[in-house]
Scaffold this motif. Sequence first.
Motif, PDB file in Angstrom:
ATOM      1  N   SER A   6       0.848  -1.191   0.000  1.00 48.38           N
ATOM      2  CA  SER A   6       0.000   0.000   0.000  1.00 48.38           C
ATOM      3  C   SER A   6       0.887   1.246   0.000  1.00 48.38           C
ATOM      4  O   SER A   6       2.103   1.155   0.187  1.00 48.38           O
ATOM      5  N   ARG A   7       0.265   2.404  -0.184  1.00 47.24           N
ATOM      6  CA  ARG A   7       1.026   3.661  -0.090  1.00 47.24           C
ATOM      7  C   ARG A   7       1.605   3.810   1.315  1.00 47.24           C
ATOM      8  O   ARG A   7       2.732   4.296   1.481  1.00 47.24           O
ATOM      9  N   HIS A   8       0.866   3.368   2.325  1.00 48.41           N
ATOM     10  CA  HIS A   8       1.375   3.417   3.704  1.00 48.41           C
ATOM     11  C   HIS A   8       2.632   2.552   3.826  1.00 48.41           C
ATOM     12  O   HIS A   8       3.626   2.970   4.419  1.00 48.41           O
ATOM     13  N   ASP A   9       2.581   1.330   3.268  1.00 50.92           N
ATOM     14  CA  ASP A   9       3.749   0.443   3.295  1.00 50.92           C
ATOM     15  C   ASP A   9       4.949   1.088   2.609  1.00 50.92           C
ATOM     16  O   ASP A   9       6.080   0.996   3.085  1.00 50.92           O
ATOM     17  N   ILE A  10       4.707   1.761   1.489  1.00 51.00           N
ATOM     18  CA  ILE A  10       5.790   2.384   0.733  1.00 51.00           C
ATOM     19  C   ILE A  10       6.441   3.497   1.558  1.00 51.00           C
ATOM     20  O   ILE A  10       7.665   3.621   1.594  1.00 51.00           O
ATOM     21  N   GLY A  11       5.637   4.288   2.254  1.00 52.98           N
ATOM     22  CA  GLY A  11       6.191   5.319   3.129  1.00 52.98           C
ATOM     23  C   GLY A  11       7.044   4.716   4.229  1.00 52.98           C
ATOM     24  O   GLY A  11       8.135   5.215   4.552  1.00 52.98           O
ATOM     25  N   LEU A  12       6.559   3.609   4.791  1.00 57.10           N
ATOM     26  CA  LEU A  12       7.314   2.905   5.835  1.00 57.10           C
ATOM     27  C   LEU A  12       8.617   2.353   5.261  1.00 57.10           C
ATOM     28  O   LEU A  12       9.679   2.441   5.887  1.00 57.10           O
ATOM     29  N   LEU A  13       8.550   1.818   4.045  1.00 55.88           N
ATOM     30  CA  LEU A  13       9.762   1.296   3.399  1.00 55.88           C
ATOM     31  C   LEU A  13      10.785   2.400   3.147  1.00 55.88           C
ATOM     32  O   LEU A  13      11.990   2.162   3.283  1.00 55.88           O
ATOM     33  N   GLN A  14      10.322   3.587   2.806  1.00 53.11           N
ATOM     34  CA  GLN A  14      11.254   4.709   2.626  1.00 53.11           C
ATOM     35  C   GLN A  14      11.970   4.999   3.944  1.00 53.11           C
ATOM     36  O   GLN A  14      13.182   5.229   3.961  1.00 53.11           O
ATOM     37  N   HIS A  15      11.232   4.982   5.024  1.00 47.46           N
ATOM     38  CA  HIS A  15      11.793   5.218   6.361  1.00 47.46           C
ATOM     39  C   HIS A  15      12.827   4.133   6.690  1.00 47.46           C
ATOM     40  O   HIS A  15      13.938   4.422   7.146  1.00 47.46           O
ATOM     41  N   VAL A  16      12.468   2.877   6.426  1.00 50.94           N
ATOM     42  CA  VAL A  16      13.361   1.753   6.695  1.00 50.94           C
ATOM     43  C   VAL A  16      14.612   1.837   5.834  1.00 50.94           C
ATOM     44  O   VAL A  16      15.729   1.596   6.313  1.00 50.94           O
ATOM     45  N   THR A  17      14.455   2.203   4.580  1.00 53.19           N
ATOM     46  CA  THR A  17      15.602   2.322   3.673  1.00 53.19           C
ATOM     47  C   THR A  17      16.586   3.376   4.178  1.00 53.19           C
ATOM     48  O   THR A  17      17.801   3.175   4.131  1.00 53.19           O
ATOM     49  N   THR A  18      16.051   4.474   4.685  1.00 51.60           N
ATOM     50  CA  THR A  18      16.913   5.518   5.262  1.00 51.60           C
ATOM     51  C   THR A  18      17.703   4.964   6.444  1.00 51.60           C
ATOM     52  O   THR A  18      18.915   5.186   6.559  1.00 51.60           O
ATOM     53  N   MET A  19      17.010   4.218   7.323  1.00 50.15           N
ATOM     54  CA  MET A  19      17.688   3.670   8.499  1.00 50.15           C
ATOM     55  C   MET A  19      18.743   2.633   8.116  1.00 50.15           C
ATOM     56  O   MET A  19      19.825   2.604   8.712  1.00 50.15           O
TER      57      MET A  19
END
Length: 96
Positions: A52-65
Amino acid sequence: MAGMPFDDEHAPLYSLGQVAEMLQVQQAFLRRLDQHDVVSPHRSPGGQRRYSRHDIGLLQHVTTMTGQGMTLNAIRRILELEQEVRELRAALKRLT
């Protein structure tokens, strides 16, 4: 007219390949995040991962970390703590 699925930020609309391309990450990286319960997308009736778009936002956060050198276990714990903070803030807001 009722809202369309793309209006719902939690609607699982995007395939593994689409998300990997959007975020410029390897599909194997997304699979590993799912295997380690860091980000677990929905599954289609055929068993394919759907984000979902929510998952994608979370993945962006995880990718940064991960780019900052954090381990998947550390990231999972950070995400848990961030969720707990959101819940506590909501509870505090209801009380005030």
